[in-house]
Design a protein around this motif. Structure first.
Motif, PDB file in Angstrom:
ATOM      1  N   ALA A 127       0.819  -1.206  -0.260  1.00 10.60           N
ATOM      2  CA  ALA A 127       0.056  -0.002   0.005  1.00 10.60           C
ATOM      3  C   ALA A 127       0.875   1.232   0.035  1.00 10.60           C
ATOM      4  N   VAL A 128       2.000   1.114   0.803  1.00  9.94           N
ATOM      5  CA  VAL A 128       2.854   2.352   0.884  1.00  9.94           C
ATOM      6  C   VAL A 128       3.423   2.528  -0.598  1.00  9.94           C
ATOM      7  N   TRP A 129       3.778   1.559  -1.328  1.00  8.60           N
ATOM      8  CA  TRP A 129       4.246   1.765  -2.519  1.00  8.60           C
ATOM      9  C   TRP A 129       3.471   2.435  -3.584  1.00  8.60           C
ATOM     10  N   LEU A 130       2.130   1.851  -3.361  1.00 13.61           N
ATOM     11  CA  LEU A 130       0.836   2.137  -4.284  1.00 13.61           C
ATOM     12  C   LEU A 130       0.524   3.671  -4.055  1.00 13.61           C
ATOM     13  N   ALA A 131       0.753   4.069  -2.717  1.00 10.48           N
ATOM     14  CA  ALA A 131      -0.053   5.362  -2.402  1.00 10.48           C
ATOM     15  C   ALA A 131       0.552   6.479  -3.404  1.00 10.48           C
ATOM     16  N   PRO A 132       1.670   6.780  -3.686  1.00 10.30           N
ATOM     17  CA  PRO A 132       1.892   7.948  -4.511  1.00 10.30           C
ATOM     18  C   PRO A 132       1.119   7.664  -5.778  1.00 10.30           C
ATOM     19  N   TRP A 133       1.031   6.650  -6.357  1.00  8.11           N
ATOM     20  CA  TRP A 133       0.138   6.421  -7.743  1.00  8.11           C
ATOM     21  C   TRP A 133      -1.285   6.425  -7.618  1.00  8.11           C
ATOM     22  N   VAL A 134      -2.009   6.078  -6.520  1.00  8.04           N
ATOM     23  CA  VAL A 134      -3.251   5.981  -6.410  1.00  8.04           C
ATOM     24  C   VAL A 134      -3.975   6.894  -5.275  1.00  8.04           C
ATOM     25  N   GLY A 135      -2.914   7.545  -4.875  1.00  5.95           N
ATOM     26  CA  GLY A 135      -3.282   8.435  -3.414  1.00  5.95           C
ATOM     27  C   GLY A 135      -3.606   7.848  -2.246  1.00  5.95           C
ATOM     28  N   TYR A 136      -4.107   8.709  -1.258  1.00  7.01           N
ATOM     29  CA  TYR A 136      -4.332   8.336   0.107  1.00  7.01           C
ATOM     30  C   TYR A 136      -5.121   7.219   0.274  1.00  7.01           C
TER      31      TYR A 136
END
Length: 212
Positions: A127-136
């Motif tokens: 989730a931390v890796w995805l957060a910049p891509w898909v947001g909060y």
């Protein structure tokens, strides 16, 4: 020397070919299935996320997913129609079908990424890796649907920025205008539409958007 319509300063060349003009026509229905499949998966994810914040007497999950899918299709068509009106006010007429087709395809990466969150635990390493891509939303999980603002803007990330940039590139080509002009227009439309989404989400919960 007589001035021809092509040489007239008031005439503006609009690219006659759409962004996918070189694509064989037989592939158009196949490509249209991509945003539909992505919207379905994204709707399932959003339903699971917002489940804790809905009334128990609400419609069944299948109805929610079908409604979200219909709203996704309608959102693209409404966005396309609105953008055409804005460009028409600036003296440019954009073709509806190529624009709507491109806008629909541009939703695929974001929708697929949002659907992938169904298989990722909030706050996990993935989730931390995805957060910049898909947001909060990748970090907040179910809490992202707790209020209208987070529901509307928690999915904004690098993929959103990429979609805005690509949409601006498509409109710039169709309109024969500079990319900067198209990017500003698309960004303003995106912001206004998400403020409206936040307001509608709050109204659906019986709350007003803003301080109590």
């Amino acid at each position: 020397m007589p001035i021809t319509p092509e040489a007239s300063p008031r005439a503006r060349a609009v690219a006659p070919a759409g962004p996918l003009a070189g694509l064989p026509a037989v592939w158009a229905p196949v490509l249209l299935l991509l945003p539909l499949a992505a919207w379905i998966e994204s709707a399932r994810r959003l339903y699971a996320q917002a489940g804790a914040h809905t009334l128990p007497e609400g419609p069944p999950p299948a109805g929610i997913v079908a409604l979200a899918l219909a709203l996704g299709v309608a959102a693209v068509l409404v966005e396309c129609a609105f953008l055409r009106m804005v460009w028409a006010a600036r003296g440019v007429r954009l073709p509806f079908a190529p624009l709507a087709f491109a806008l629909g395809l541009l939703t695929v990466p974001e929708s697929c990424a949002q659907a992938a969150l169904a298989h990722v635990a909030p706050g996990s390493a993935a989730a931390v890796w995805l957060a910049p891509w898909v947001g909060y939303r990748a970090l907040a999980g179910d809490a992202a649907g707790a209020n209208g603002w987070s529901f509307a803007f928690a999915g904004a990330g690098l993929l959103t920025a990429a979609r805005i940039a690509a949409s601006a590139a498509v409109q710039s080509r169709l309109a024969g205008r500079r990319w900067r002009e198209a990017a500003l227009l698309v960004t303003v439309v995106w912001l206004l539409s998400h403020v409206l989404l936040a307001w509608l989400a709050e109204l659906a919960r019986g709350r007003a958007l803003g301080p109590a």
